[in-house]
Design an enzyme around this catalytic site. Structure first.
Site, PDB file in Angstrom:
ATOM      1  N   GLU A 124       6.416  30.413 -50.856  1.00 17.73           N
ATOM      2  CA  GLU A 124       6.190  29.238 -51.731  1.00 17.73           C
ATOM      3  C   GLU A 124       5.074  29.881 -52.975  1.00 17.73           C
ATOM      4  O   GLU A 124       3.983  30.166 -52.427  1.00 17.73           O
ATOM      5  CB  GLU A 124       5.001  28.170 -50.969  1.00 17.73           C
ATOM      6  N   LYS A 173      -2.724  33.259 -40.631  1.00 12.78           N
ATOM      7  CA  LYS A 173      -3.735  33.834 -41.350  1.00 12.78           C
ATOM      8  C   LYS A 173      -4.255  33.221 -42.654  1.00 12.78           C
ATOM      9  O   LYS A 173      -3.504  33.097 -43.632  1.00 12.78           O
ATOM     10  CB  LYS A 173      -3.279  35.275 -41.752  1.00 12.78           C
ATOM     11  N   GLU A 202       0.796  32.559 -64.829  1.00  9.76           N
ATOM     12  CA  GLU A 202       0.060  31.406 -64.079  1.00  9.76           C
ATOM     13  C   GLU A 202      -1.518  31.739 -64.229  1.00  9.76           C
ATOM     14  O   GLU A 202      -1.818  32.823 -64.040  1.00  9.76           O
ATOM     15  CB  GLU A 202       0.429  31.367 -62.545  1.00  9.76           C
TER      16      GLU A 202
HETATM   17  P1  NAD Z   1      -2.720  35.635 -52.780  1.00  8.92           P
HETATM   18  O1  NAD Z   1      -1.126  36.206 -53.045  1.00  8.92           O
HETATM   19  O2  NAD Z   1      -3.675  36.575 -53.292  1.00  8.92           O
HETATM   20  O3  NAD Z   1      -3.055  35.488 -51.297  1.00  8.92           O
HETATM   21  C1  NAD Z   1      -2.309  34.662 -50.230  1.00  8.92           C
HETATM   22  C2  NAD Z   1      -2.592  34.932 -49.061  1.00  8.92           C
HETATM   23  O4  NAD Z   1      -1.880  36.252 -48.990  1.00  8.92           O
HETATM   24  C3  NAD Z   1      -3.884  35.203 -48.687  1.00  8.92           C
HETATM   25  O5  NAD Z   1      -4.240  34.668 -47.315  1.00  8.92           O
HETATM   26  C4  NAD Z   1      -4.114  36.701 -48.724  1.00  8.92           C
HETATM   27  O6  NAD Z   1      -5.145  37.335 -47.770  1.00  8.92           O
HETATM   28  C5  NAD Z   1      -2.679  37.276 -48.353  1.00  8.92           C
HETATM   29  N1  NAD Z   1      -2.403  38.509 -48.693  1.00  8.92           N
HETATM   30  C6  NAD Z   1      -2.916  39.221 -49.847  1.00  8.92           C
HETATM   31  N2  NAD Z   1      -2.133  40.591 -49.806  1.00  8.92           N
HETATM   32  C7  NAD Z   1      -1.348  40.529 -48.673  1.00  8.92           C
HETATM   33  C8  NAD Z   1      -0.572  41.286 -48.308  1.00  8.92           C
HETATM   34  N3  NAD Z   1      -0.406  42.825 -49.070  1.00  8.92           N
HETATM   35  N4  NAD Z   1       0.158  41.136 -47.182  1.00  8.92           N
HETATM   36  C9  NAD Z   1       0.114  39.892 -46.411  1.00  8.92           C
HETATM   37  N5  NAD Z   1      -0.521  39.175 -47.001  1.00  8.92           N
HETATM   38  C10 NAD Z   1      -1.356  39.441 -47.934  1.00  8.92           C
HETATM   39  O7  NAD Z   1      -2.799  34.328 -53.445  1.00  8.92           O
HETATM   40  P2  NAD Z   1      -4.000  33.406 -53.757  1.00  8.92           P
HETATM   41  O8  NAD Z   1      -4.689  34.063 -54.691  1.00  8.92           O
HETATM   42  O9  NAD Z   1      -4.714  33.409 -52.339  1.00  8.92           O
HETATM   43  O10 NAD Z   1      -3.557  31.912 -54.167  1.00  8.92           O
HETATM   44  C11 NAD Z   1      -2.887  31.794 -55.139  1.00  8.92           C
HETATM   45  C12 NAD Z   1      -1.457  31.853 -55.466  1.00  8.92           C
HETATM   46  O11 NAD Z   1      -0.988  30.865 -54.580  1.00  8.92           O
HETATM   47  C13 NAD Z   1      -1.120  31.114 -56.829  1.00  8.92           C
HETATM   48  O12 NAD Z   1      -0.243  32.061 -57.540  1.00  8.92           O
HETATM   49  C14 NAD Z   1      -0.396  29.966 -56.494  1.00  8.92           C
HETATM   50  O13 NAD Z   1       0.474  29.532 -57.223  1.00  8.92           O
HETATM   51  C15 NAD Z   1       0.159  30.286 -55.100  1.00  8.92           C
HETATM   52  N6  NAD Z   1       0.266  28.961 -54.492  1.00  8.92           N
HETATM   53  C16 NAD Z   1       1.477  28.530 -54.081  1.00  8.92           C
HETATM   54  C17 NAD Z   1       1.846  27.207 -53.475  1.00  8.92           C
HETATM   55  C18 NAD Z   1       3.085  26.781 -53.416  1.00  8.92           C
HETATM   56  O14 NAD Z   1       3.316  25.690 -52.634  1.00  8.92           O
HETATM   57  N7  NAD Z   1       4.203  27.316 -54.088  1.00  8.92           N
HETATM   58  C19 NAD Z   1       0.585  26.437 -53.037  1.00  8.92           C
HETATM   59  C20 NAD Z   1      -0.633  27.101 -53.392  1.00  8.92           C
HETATM   60  C21 NAD Z   1      -0.840  28.374 -53.733  1.00  8.92           C
END
Ligand code: NAD
Length: 510
Positions: free
Chosen positions: A269, A194, A404
């Protein structure tokens, strides 16, 4: 600013499959399809605010259909029993397809998330190499044998976990997908990916490459959709064996709770607030260069960004003055413009979020040393741009130091001596990454070993290798991706004990 004609910036869209109404289709276990309720989402160009396209928005029913197809593909299908050599061959086909389409794939990534083309080109090359790395690993030894008393023999094999739900964010849409797909497929799992609802395009092209490469049906579905709908359906399913998630801490916590329903394997992650420590004896130019790269690469939308500059007090004035001078010279603009060094943020929402943090920093009493808002004129009005921003005079309690931001905002913290550097660096709920700049090798190693973080650098920031494990301590996550660790995370370990004396044990006498 170069004005890139819309036909040129959207030319790469021709590679994607569309439905009759022109929206990009889901990939459901081997065929492209519209969402079950016909729903679509509008995708916006981060650089211009213009509509790129509409994309099918997966429903819960679509996810359940993909899970059913994946279950069949795993439980009855050929994939888990396909010889490792054949799985590796198919992964090489994917790597070669990525290379053959590298320019268009990079353009699609820049279109979708705004990053400068040269960053996207790097991601694309890295994605191809990630498939190659795991193609190689698939055929390598994975088990152990044990010295146990005769007449037994004991050894282990690694087997695929099963149906894997993989949920990725928008900052590296292609690379985050490949980091999950490559080890999972290499180990014989089936996958439901997804992508982020903001950036599904490169993952959908990857799905087409999988279809064309000849993977069996059901081995992969790619379902763009809302997190709380499509993502939650994966996390909550009793028929999904593993969830691999990259994203924010709150979403990670939600997924962890949902995954408890059938005790899924999970790997998370999550975010970071990583310290970049610069000692007075560091090579000044190198430390400046990497401090800029650490925070402004991908406009700061990097989980491992060096978002806290922890600099020794004796050089702080000179260091920050030079940093500000260089940050103000970073060319912010359209990712398609070859002159651009930093692109827009992915979405209006993300820009608002970063602007809120900049306002919070000011209210908290930090000093804004540069940036702090949108570029003037048309650029700032059209796209989601924020200028490279630096805050000085921070305190450890400030939210801009603790939370963050995920944008081009650097918080400067000062220290005196090694012990204070380590204390400040570790004063965070996160533990993803960190770096140390010094010309004293012994000090570098002492400090690195004290950092409570999973990814660290000495005299560098950000280089990432498919061969080395990626993941965080503390609230930055659970488990590791990449390297052999990333492969292991997609396997179960089975011990097999063989009795070489086939005769009754005689334990019970009757
Ligand atoms: P997010 O948590 O909002 O979304 C990430 C993914 O999760 C998206 O595909 C989203 O649709 C999905 N999602 C959202 N709510 C959900 C739920 N209730 N159930 C299942 N899936 C759900 O994060 P974002 O804004 O897309 O990305 C930014 C974040 O990602 C930052 O905190 C960043 O640090 C983190 N990130 C971490 C790494 C790593 O390797 N540690 C790499 C890239 C990004």
């Amino acid at each position: 600013m170069l004005h890139v004609e819309s036909w040129a910036r959207t030319a790469s869209l021709r590679h994607l499959e569309r439905d009759a109404a022109g929206a990009f289709s889901l990939y459901l276990g081997g065929r492209f399809a519209a969402a079950s309720d016909g729903g679509t989402r509008e995708l916006l160009d981060p650089a211009t605010g213009e509509t790129i396209a509409r994309v099918a928005e997966a429903t819960r029913a679509d996810v359940e259909r993909a899970i059913a197809l994946a279950r069949t593909a795993f439980d009855e299908g050929p994939w888990p029993d396909t010889p490792a050599l054949e799985r590796a061959r198919l992964l090489h086909v994917l790597a070669n397809a990525i290379d053959a389409n590298a320019a268009d794939l990079a353009a699609l990534e820049t279109l979708g998330c705004g990053k400068p083309l040269r960053e996207a080109e790097y991601d694309v090359a890295d994605a191809a190499n990630c498939f190659r790395y795991y193609a190689g690993l698939a055929t390598k030894p994975h088990g152990q044998t044990y010295e146990v008393p005769a007449p037994s023999q004991s050894f282990t094999v690694r087997e695929p976990i099963g149906v894997c739900g993989q949920i990725v964010p928008w900052n590296y849409p292609l690379l985050m997908s490949v980091w999950k797909l490559a080890p999972a497929l290499a180990a014989g799992n089936v996958c439901i990916l997804k992508p982020s609802e903001y950036t599904p395009l490169s993952a959908l092209w990857l799905a087409k490459m999988v279809a064309e490469a000849g993977f069996p049906d059901g081995v992969l579905s790619v379902l763009p959709g809302a997190g709380p709908v499509a993502g939650a359906a994966l996390a909550e399913s009793m028929d999904v064996d593993k969830i691999a998630f990259t994203g924010s801490v709150p979403t990670g916590q939600t997924i962890m709770r949902a995954a408890a329903c059938n005790v899924k394997k999970i790997s998370l992650e999550l975010g970071g607030k990583s310290p970049n420590i610069v000692f007075a004896d560091a090579d000044f130019e190198t430390a400046i260069d990497y401090a800029l790269f650490g925070i402004y690469a991908n406009a700061g939308q990097v989980c491992s960004a060096g978002s806290r500059l922890v600099v020794e007090r004796s050089i702080a004035d000179a260091f920050v003055a030079e940093l500000v001078r260089r940050a103000e010279r970073i060319v912010t603009g359209d990712g398609f413009d070859p002159a651009t060094e930093m692109g827009p943020l992915v979405s209006r929402r993300q820009r608002e979020r970063v602007e809120e943090y900049i306002a919070i920093g000011r209210t908290e009493g930090a000093t804004l040393a540069c940036g702090g808002g949108r570029p003037p004129g048309e650029l700032g009005e059209r796209g989601n741009y924020i200028l490279p921003t630096i805050f000085t005079n921070t305190t450890p309690q400030m939210r801009i130091v603790r939370e963050e931001i995920f944008g081009p905002v650097l918080a400067v913290q000062l220290f005196e001596g090694e012990a204070e550097a380590v204390r400040i660096a570790n004063d965070s709920p996160y533990g993803l990454a960190g770096a140390v700049f010094t010309s004293d090798a012994a000090k570098a190693h002492r400090v690195i070993r004290k950092l409570r973080a999973g990814i660290t650098w000495i005299n560098a920031y950000h280089p990432t290798y498919n061969e080395a494990p990626w993941g965080g301590y503390k609230q930055s996550g659970i488990g590791r991706e990449l390297g052999t660790y990333g492969y292991d995370a997609y396997t179960e370990v089975k011990q097999i004990n063989v009795n070489l004396a086939v005769e009754p044990s005689g334990w019970f006498k009757g």
